[in-house]
Design a protein around this motif. Structure first.
Motif, PDB file in Angstrom:
ATOM      1  N   ALA B 348      14.429  24.304  73.862  1.00  0.00           N
ATOM      2  CA  ALA B 348      14.468  22.903  73.444  1.00  0.00           C
ATOM      3  C   ALA B 348      12.840  22.803  73.094  1.00  0.00           C
ATOM      4  O   ALA B 348      12.575  22.044  72.182  1.00  0.00           O
ATOM      5  N   ARG B 349      11.955  23.483  73.722  1.00  0.00           N
ATOM      6  CA  ARG B 349      10.478  23.232  73.429  1.00  0.00           C
ATOM      7  C   ARG B 349      10.196  23.647  72.000  1.00  0.00           C
ATOM      8  O   ARG B 349       9.386  23.414  71.342  1.00  0.00           O
ATOM      9  N   GLU B 350      11.188  24.705  71.601  1.00  0.00           N
ATOM     10  CA  GLU B 350      10.705  25.264  70.174  1.00  0.00           C
ATOM     11  C   GLU B 350      11.696  24.389  69.086  1.00  0.00           C
ATOM     12  O   GLU B 350      11.741  24.701  68.060  1.00  0.00           O
ATOM     13  N   GLY B 351      12.458  23.226  69.748  1.00  0.00           N
ATOM     14  CA  GLY B 351      13.158  22.462  68.841  1.00  0.00           C
ATOM     15  C   GLY B 351      14.616  22.978  68.494  1.00  0.00           C
ATOM     16  O   GLY B 351      15.298  22.434  67.522  1.00  0.00           O
ATOM     17  N   PRO B 390      14.343  17.924  67.052  1.00  0.00           N
ATOM     18  CA  PRO B 390      15.027  19.103  66.739  1.00  0.00           C
ATOM     19  C   PRO B 390      14.577  19.655  65.355  1.00  0.00           C
ATOM     20  O   PRO B 390      14.357  18.799  64.454  1.00  0.00           O
ATOM     21  N   VAL B 391      14.520  21.076  65.080  1.00  0.00           N
ATOM     22  CA  VAL B 391      13.842  21.304  63.818  1.00  0.00           C
ATOM     23  C   VAL B 391      14.915  21.128  62.631  1.00  0.00           C
ATOM     24  O   VAL B 391      14.428  20.753  61.474  1.00  0.00           O
ATOM     25  N   GLU B 392      16.107  21.105  63.153  1.00  0.00           N
ATOM     26  CA  GLU B 392      17.020  20.743  61.772  1.00  0.00           C
ATOM     27  C   GLU B 392      17.368  19.369  61.921  1.00  0.00           C
ATOM     28  O   GLU B 392      18.377  19.112  61.042  1.00  0.00           O
ATOM     29  N   GLY B 393      16.932  18.555  62.629  1.00  0.00           N
ATOM     30  CA  GLY B 393      17.308  16.945  62.472  1.00  0.00           C
ATOM     31  C   GLY B 393      18.403  16.739  63.351  1.00  0.00           C
ATOM     32  O   GLY B 393      19.029  17.611  63.702  1.00  0.00           O
ATOM     33  N   TRP B 394      18.270  15.125  63.398  1.00  0.00           N
ATOM     34  CA  TRP B 394      19.298  14.899  64.545  1.00  0.00           C
ATOM     35  C   TRP B 394      20.566  14.803  64.169  1.00  0.00           C
ATOM     36  O   TRP B 394      21.544  15.212  65.090  1.00  0.00           O
ATOM     37  N   ALA B 395      20.923  14.723  62.859  1.00  0.00           N
ATOM     38  CA  ALA B 395      22.444  14.681  62.357  1.00  0.00           C
ATOM     39  C   ALA B 395      23.094  16.240  62.719  1.00  0.00           C
ATOM     40  O   ALA B 395      24.130  16.283  63.023  1.00  0.00           O
ATOM     41  N   VAL B 396      22.174  17.183  62.429  1.00  0.00           N
ATOM     42  CA  VAL B 396      22.963  18.630  62.612  1.00  0.00           C
ATOM     43  C   VAL B 396      23.016  18.865  64.007  1.00  0.00           C
ATOM     44  O   VAL B 396      24.078  19.387  64.542  1.00  0.00           O
ATOM     45  N   LYS B 398      23.428  16.674  66.399  1.00  0.00           N
ATOM     46  CA  LYS B 398      24.560  16.054  67.271  1.00  0.00           C
ATOM     47  C   LYS B 398      25.849  16.823  67.109  1.00  0.00           C
ATOM     48  O   LYS B 398      26.556  16.927  67.859  1.00  0.00           O
ATOM     49  N   LYS B 399      26.055  17.148  65.854  1.00  0.00           N
ATOM     50  CA  LYS B 399      27.319  17.748  65.564  1.00  0.00           C
ATOM     51  C   LYS B 399      27.441  19.293  66.335  1.00  0.00           C
ATOM     52  O   LYS B 399      28.427  19.427  67.155  1.00  0.00           O
ATOM     53  N   ASP B 400      26.417  19.868  66.502  1.00  0.00           N
ATOM     54  CA  ASP B 400      26.079  21.154  67.263  1.00  0.00           C
ATOM     55  C   ASP B 400      26.175  20.744  68.594  1.00  0.00           C
ATOM     56  O   ASP B 400      26.998  21.767  69.232  1.00  0.00           O
ATOM     57  N   LEU B 401      25.754  19.933  69.136  1.00  0.00           N
ATOM     58  CA  LEU B 401      25.911  19.438  70.436  1.00  0.00           C
ATOM     59  C   LEU B 401      27.191  19.189  70.840  1.00  0.00           C
ATOM     60  O   LEU B 401      27.812  19.622  71.988  1.00  0.00           O
ATOM     61  N   ALA B 402      27.931  18.357  70.083  1.00  0.00           N
ATOM     62  CA  ALA B 402      29.179  17.831  70.445  1.00  0.00           C
ATOM     63  C   ALA B 402      30.218  19.185  70.286  1.00  0.00           C
ATOM     64  O   ALA B 402      30.928  19.361  71.377  1.00  0.00           O
ATOM     65  N   THR B 403      29.915  20.261  69.392  1.00  0.00           N
ATOM     66  CA  THR B 403      30.912  21.162  69.542  1.00  0.00           C
ATOM     67  C   THR B 403      30.435  22.334  70.829  1.00  0.00           C
ATOM     68  O   THR B 403      31.335  22.524  71.393  1.00  0.00           O
ATOM     69  N   ARG B 404      29.320  22.338  71.180  1.00  0.00           N
ATOM     70  CA  ARG B 404      28.946  23.152  72.463  1.00  0.00           C
ATOM     71  C   ARG B 404      29.387  22.283  73.633  1.00  0.00           C
ATOM     72  O   ARG B 404      29.962  23.070  74.673  1.00  0.00           O
ATOM     73  N   VAL B 405      29.244  21.261  73.726  1.00  0.00           N
ATOM     74  CA  VAL B 405      29.707  20.457  75.140  1.00  0.00           C
ATOM     75  C   VAL B 405      31.306  20.482  75.153  1.00  0.00           C
ATOM     76  O   VAL B 405      31.660  20.915  76.113  1.00  0.00           O
ATOM     77  N   VAL B 406      31.815  20.404  74.011  1.00  0.00           N
ATOM     78  CA  VAL B 406      33.536  20.536  74.279  1.00  0.00           C
ATOM     79  C   VAL B 406      33.998  21.849  74.425  1.00  0.00           C
ATOM     80  O   VAL B 406      34.747  21.976  75.439  1.00  0.00           O
ATOM     81  N   ALA B 407      33.348  22.969  74.019  1.00  0.00           N
ATOM     82  CA  ALA B 407      33.466  24.211  74.094  1.00  0.00           C
ATOM     83  C   ALA B 407      33.140  24.518  75.549  1.00  0.00           C
ATOM     84  O   ALA B 407      33.955  25.267  76.237  1.00  0.00           O
ATOM     85  N   ALA B 408      32.013  24.153  76.127  1.00  0.00           N
ATOM     86  CA  ALA B 408      31.825  24.411  77.564  1.00  0.00           C
ATOM     87  C   ALA B 408      32.603  24.017  78.449  1.00  0.00           C
ATOM     88  O   ALA B 408      33.173  24.384  79.370  1.00  0.00           O
ATOM     89  N   ILE B 409      33.174  22.699  78.237  1.00  0.00           N
ATOM     90  CA  ILE B 409      34.276  22.189  79.094  1.00  0.00           C
ATOM     91  C   ILE B 409      35.560  22.680  79.061  1.00  0.00           C
ATOM     92  O   ILE B 409      36.212  22.699  79.915  1.00  0.00           O
ATOM     93  N   GLU B 410      35.900  22.934  77.815  1.00  0.00           N
ATOM     94  CA  GLU B 410      37.124  23.628  77.357  1.00  0.00           C
ATOM     95  C   GLU B 410      37.227  24.869  77.987  1.00  0.00           C
ATOM     96  O   GLU B 410      38.406  25.449  78.396  1.00  0.00           O
ATOM     97  N   ARG B 411      36.245  25.595  78.261  1.00  0.00           N
ATOM     98  CA  ARG B 411      36.214  26.953  78.789  1.00  0.00           C
ATOM     99  C   ARG B 411      36.877  26.727  80.278  1.00  0.00           C
ATOM    100  O   ARG B 411      37.721  27.665  80.681  1.00  0.00           O
ATOM    101  N   GLU B 424      31.276  10.531  70.930  1.00  0.00           N
ATOM    102  CA  GLU B 424      29.934   9.925  70.496  1.00  0.00           C
ATOM    103  C   GLU B 424      28.784  10.455  71.273  1.00  0.00           C
ATOM    104  O   GLU B 424      28.938  10.714  72.539  1.00  0.00           O
ATOM    105  N   ILE B 425      27.767  10.697  70.639  1.00  0.00           N
ATOM    106  CA  ILE B 425      26.602  11.207  71.136  1.00  0.00           C
ATOM    107  C   ILE B 425      25.699  10.123  71.340  1.00  0.00           C
ATOM    108  O   ILE B 425      25.557   9.244  70.029  1.00  0.00           O
ATOM    109  N   LEU B 426      25.216   9.891  72.224  1.00  0.00           N
ATOM    110  CA  LEU B 426      24.247   8.615  72.377  1.00  0.00           C
ATOM    111  C   LEU B 426      22.784   9.197  72.157  1.00  0.00           C
ATOM    112  O   LEU B 426      22.570  10.140  72.848  1.00  0.00           O
ATOM    113  N   SER B 427      22.003   8.495  71.403  1.00  0.00           N
ATOM    114  CA  SER B 427      20.539   9.049  71.129  1.00  0.00           C
ATOM    115  C   SER B 427      19.620   8.756  72.289  1.00  0.00           C
ATOM    116  O   SER B 427      19.957   8.162  73.302  1.00  0.00           O
TER     117      SER B 427
END
Lengths: 491, 485
Positions: B348-351, B390-396, B398-411, B424-427
């Motif tokens: 996160a420190r590297e974005g 984030p180096v890639e910007g918030w839009a990217v 948020k999408k990435d984060l949603a996938t990761r969170v769902v994948a992590a819980i789904e495991r 919904e991702i809250l800022s």
């Protein structure tokens, strides 16, 4: 035969303590595991004709009063302060002259104050011991703010130039594993890994002069003897047992080993008070130093933009705080980062006798090198890979170095652990963190040099004095021991 | 008092802290104006329509720091605040099914720890006692306006813990990675790293809180977080406060070294000798000249690189955790390994987003079905160590984060993704810089007072660790009232 004091470890601290005690007329013995005394302060031939100190080039400064009291200069230990330190990037260089940099001066002053304070705890304040200035009276220790800040914050507030920030950051973290953004990191500047300058003739000269001082005073130095147990009866220490089964009887013991070795390997766990065992067990080490010794055919070409005195002082290779952060992350994960924090010293520039004429000795000190790699131990191949990686980093800013390399020795943390016996190969005796520094080193209710076991005194890098000044912790322990003996507290 | 002032006090920001501050001032007989920039009160605790009949706050769903004195003094219970899940057990979910369940009952907790380490199970009661004792000793400092640091043995413990990272502290107690990784989640609060001094203290701070009479508890309000806002709103209204929405304070009106009022964006000016601010970045309201350079430096604290981000999932059916008997009405932590904290933080420190992220979640609809249509559920997750820039910007991201969170819980809860109807991702909250140990160890008065006479902080940033508490509002109102007398 019963000694007044037995000192474990014949490093700078142990020898200084021995000299001090023997001078006050006590019977002293120093026990050293290796065949030769010196600990990290040794110099050896790593390639025919090329000499270098394998574990470090510079030490924390020796308090001047100790230096003169032991008469080290006359015995041949002459420190040559580094006139300059340089940060070198492929396209530019940043140079800081020693003594000109306010932060350095401030950190040296604070370290001295901290030592004075520690000394004030053990010596009557009307007789100041180090630095004749009396200890400051304010309740808040002047370095307290440093313990609650990150290195980056501290430097950014003090220095305007981002290159200077990178340079000082690299100097403070030389050979260490630490993150510049984490709170408490500013302490690294206080307990800087170097600062003494190089010793003409290598660190062996320092050992030789300390040895001469100790032996002249009448201390016995026994090498090749490993202490395996501390014998004690009714909670009081009676002596030492050696690896060959021999026993040495002593009224008191000074240990210059790191905290974990001192408590966890010299005592049976069950013999220690429970609190002591658990504190020593939870003391954190942060080994991260690798050393590469290079024998070069000649000095490399100086980049046109660099200062003329480039090779006279330490050169930090392309420092960058993001890269330091990444290297720390890699260290935690047990890998070696792509961009390593490297500091070069051309020791032969000061020490012309250390190599054949025309040739050069270059040492590289690398930080954030894990003790154990995630995929196993350090093999020959992994060492070779490290050497190539380091050479590639150097080549990037000093083109032509790789072609000049005649020989190279790679020293990684497990080698340091094996050679010096320091836990995990941590040269600084434990992580420099706000809960393990100053009044909290080794831990909060154990104020070195008195250990929480009767008649045992702590010196060495796991004490505050041990990381702030060379020889200081040994002298502290010797003074307290001598005072306790005189007061009849060790009967 | 001169007639020049239209009000006795102005409160900027109509979130829970602002409402509590207004209610306290109103109760003391002050003429109070509360300014809220949005068109409704409550901020992140206000009711929000998530669509499809879901109505839950866009923010946290649990309360753990609400001051019990605020609850009683403002009569919040009579005004509708009830706790449904009175205490959520903290559950460290693990892929191998050996979940760690930390409850109030030390014996139950120890037996769940014993699966991982017998020694830790034996240590647990001692650790808990030490933690709770120290936490109680810290209450004067954290709860009162001029409380003292503890003395004697507790002071010694505090000295040490205040200098430690949570990881080092837990390491000195426990050997089980599963247990340490579960406990570490709460320590990484307020943008702190678990390696940094302050994070161990953050754990102590959590343990010093009290909800419905239980020390260190985490609870879900019945009817959602909006109930808290409604109760506070009612309290403020009944205390005679003037509450106005859609009024964004633009700057403070200063008179010499004193605050004189607030300039509203619409051009209106409101005057009062006391201003309490619940907005996060108070410095943005001050004219630069009002702050000395030294003070500006302290105000412009180090920018935080890490953010905690909320993720709301609406589900068509309740998730199930692979047939393993876990009561769902718990607070879950997904962080099986300790190194997740370090690696996520460093990334996160590297974005970037770390490969694995520390996640905690609750399913508030299990204890309170009014938030969702029958049979459907809300899963409210909190993700630590998300890059703020984030180096890639918030839009990217948020999408990435949603996938990761769902994948992590789904495991751990197979079939989860099929049940999801909306994500919904809250800022993240505004950046205030990470909390620091000195800030955590100052008294309440020093935290709420500012350099400008009559101006006080009363929001989450005046708490030792940012949280919904109302304590700073209570302290600020009391000092303001006492100062005027």
């Amino acid at each position: 035969m019963r000694y007044d004091a037995a000192i474990i470890g014949a490093g700078a601290d142990g020898l200084a303590a021995a000299a001090m005690l023997a001078r006050s007329g006590l019977k002293v013995v120093v026990l050293e595991r290796n065949e030769k005394p010196g600990g990290r302060c040794i110099t050896r031939e790593f390639h025919p004709g090329f000499h270098a100190s394998p574990f470090c080039d510079e030490l924390p400064p020796i308090p001047s009063e100790i230096f003169w009291a032991l008469d080290l200069a006359r015995q041949g230990a002459v420190f040559v302060p580094s006139p300059v330190s340089t940060a070198l990037w492929p396209d530019r260089a940043k140079r800081i002259v020693a003594g000109e940099e306010r932060l350095y001066a401030q950190s040296t002053m604070l370290a001295a104050t901290a030592l004075t304070r520690a000394a004030a705890d053990i010596a009557p304040p009307e007789k100041p011991f180090f630095w004749r200035r009396p200890p400051p009276t304010s309740d808040v220790w002047p370095g307290e703010a440093w313990a609650t800040r990150s290195l980056r914050d501290l430097l950014a507030a003090e220095l305007a130039d981002s290159d200077a920030v990178a340079l000082v950051m690299a100097a403070a973290l030389e050979g260490r594993a630490a993150h510049p953004d984490l709170v408490g990191g500013a302490l690294h500047l206080l307990a800087r890994p170097g600062g003494s300058g190089l010793v003409a003739g290598g660190l062996q000269r320092l050992t030789d002069s300390l040895l001469a001082a100790a032996q002249t005073a009448g201390a016995e130095i026994l090498c090749g003897l490993e202490v395996t147990d501390i014998r004690h009866r009714n909670g009081k220490i009676t002596g030492l047992r050696l690896a060959d089964g021999a026993e040495i009887s002593a009224r008191a013991i000074i240990s210059t080993l790191d905290l974990k070795r001192a408590f966890l390997s010299l005592f049976a766990w069950s013999d220690l008070p429970r609190a002591v065992a658990s504190r020593a067990g939870s003391f954190r080490m942060a080994a991260g130093t690798a050393r590469l010794l290079f024998a070069l055919d000649s000095l490399p070409d100086r980049p046109a933009f660099a200062n003329a005195d480039l090779f006279a002082g330490p050169i930090h290779i392309g420092p960058d705080s993001a890269q330091l952060g990444a290297a720390y992350a890699a260290w935690r994960a047990g890998t070696v980062a792509a961009q390593l924090p490297i500091t070069l010293r051309f020791t032969s520039a000061i020490d012309t006798q250390s190599c054949p004429p025309g040739a050069a000795v270059m040492t590289a000190t690398i930080g954030c090198i894990p003790l154990r790699l995630f995929d196993g131990s350090w093999t020959h191949e992994k060492r070779a890979a490290l050497r190539e990686k380091v050479l590639a980093c150097i080549e990037h800013v000093l083109p032509g170095v790789a072609a000049r390399v005649r020989a190279c020795e790679v020293i990684v943390p497990p080698d340091i652990e094996e050679a010096l016996g320091c836990t995990d190969g941590d040269l600084w005796g434990g992580e420099i963190a706000s809960d393990q520094m100053l009044g909290f080193r080794p831990w909060f209710d154990c104020v070195a040099p008195r250990a929480p076991v009767g008649r045992l005194y702590l010196a060495g890098p796991s004490t505050t004095a041990g990381v702030l000044g060379t020889c200081a912790s040994g002298i502290f322990a010797a003074r307290v021991l001598a005072a306790d003996l005189r007061a009849g507290r060790l009967k | 008092m001169s007639a020049y002032h239209a009000y006795d006090a102005i409160v900027i920001g109509g979130d829970t802290s602002g409402l509590a501050a207004a209610a306290y001032l109103g109760k003391a007989g002050k003429r109070v104006l509360l300014l809220e920039a949005q068109d409704k009160f409550g901020g992140r605790c206000g009711a929000a329509n998530l669509g499809d009949g879901f109505s839950a706050a866009r923010g946290a769903h649990t309360l753990y720091a609400l001051d019990p004195r605020v609850v009683s003094e403002l009569k919040l219970a009579r005004r509708g605040l009830r706790f449904e899940g009175r205490e959520l057990a903290l559950t460290g979910l693990r892929g191998d099914g050996k979940h760690i369940v930390i409850r109030r009952d030390a014996h139950d907790t120890a037996s769940s720890i014993a699966v991982h380490s017998q020694r830790d199970a034996e240590t647990w009661p001692r650790f808990r006692t030490e933690l709770f004792d120290l936490a109680r000793a810290m209450r004067p400092l954290w709860w009162e306006s001029r409380g003292d640091l503890p003395s004697g043995a507790e002071k010694q413990k505090l000295d040490r813990i205040a200098r430690m990272g949570a990881l080092a502290w837990l390491d000195s107690w426990f050997e089980s990675e599963a247990l340490k990784a579960t406990l570490c989640f709460d320590a990484a609060d307020g943008g702190l790293s678990v390696l940094e001094p302050g994070s161990a203290l953050a754990l102590v701070w959590r343990a010093a809180q009290e909800i419905s009479g239980l020390q260190g508890a985490v609870a879900i309000p019945q009817g959602g977080m909006a109930v808290l806002t409604d109760a506070l709103l009612l309290a403020a209204k009944e205390a005679g406060c003037e509450l106005r929405t859609g009024m964004r304070g633009e700057s403070l009106i200063l008179d010499g070294g004193r605050v004189a009022g607030v300039q509203i964006q619409s051009g209106e000016a409101c005057f009062a000798p006391i201003v309490l601010s619940a907005v996060r970045r108070l410095s943005t309201l001050l004219p630069p000249a009002a702050l000395g350079i030294a003070h500006q430096r302290t105000m412009a604290r180090r920018a935080s690189l890490l953010a905690d981000v909320g993720v709301l999932l609406t589900l068509r059916s309740a998730p199930s955790f692979g047939g393993v008997a876990v009561p769902l009405a718990n607070r879950f932590v997904l962080a099986e390994k300790l190194e997740i904290y370090g690696s996520a933080e460093m990334a996160a420190r590297e974005g970037r987003l770390g490969d694995e992220l520390p996640i905690s979640f609750v399913i508030p609809t299990l204890s309170d079905s009014s938030l969702a249509p029958p049979g459907q559920h809300i899963l409210s997750a909190l993700v630590r160590s998300v890059p703020r820039h984030p180096v890639e910007g918030w839009a990217v991201l948020k999408k990435d984060l949603a996938t990761r969170v769902v994948a992590a819980i789904e495991r751990l809860a197979p079939g989860l993704s099929r049940a999801i109807s909306n994500i919904e991702i809250l800022s993240p909250d505004n950046d205030e810089g990470p909390i620091t140990v000195p800030h955590m160890l100052t008294s309440g008065a020093e935290r709420v007072e500012t350099r400008i006479a009559g101006l006080f902080r009363c929001g989450a940033n005046a708490e030792p660790v940012p949280a919904i508490s109302g304590r700073a509002a209570r302290i600020a109102a009391a000092i303001a009232i006492a100062g005027q007398r």
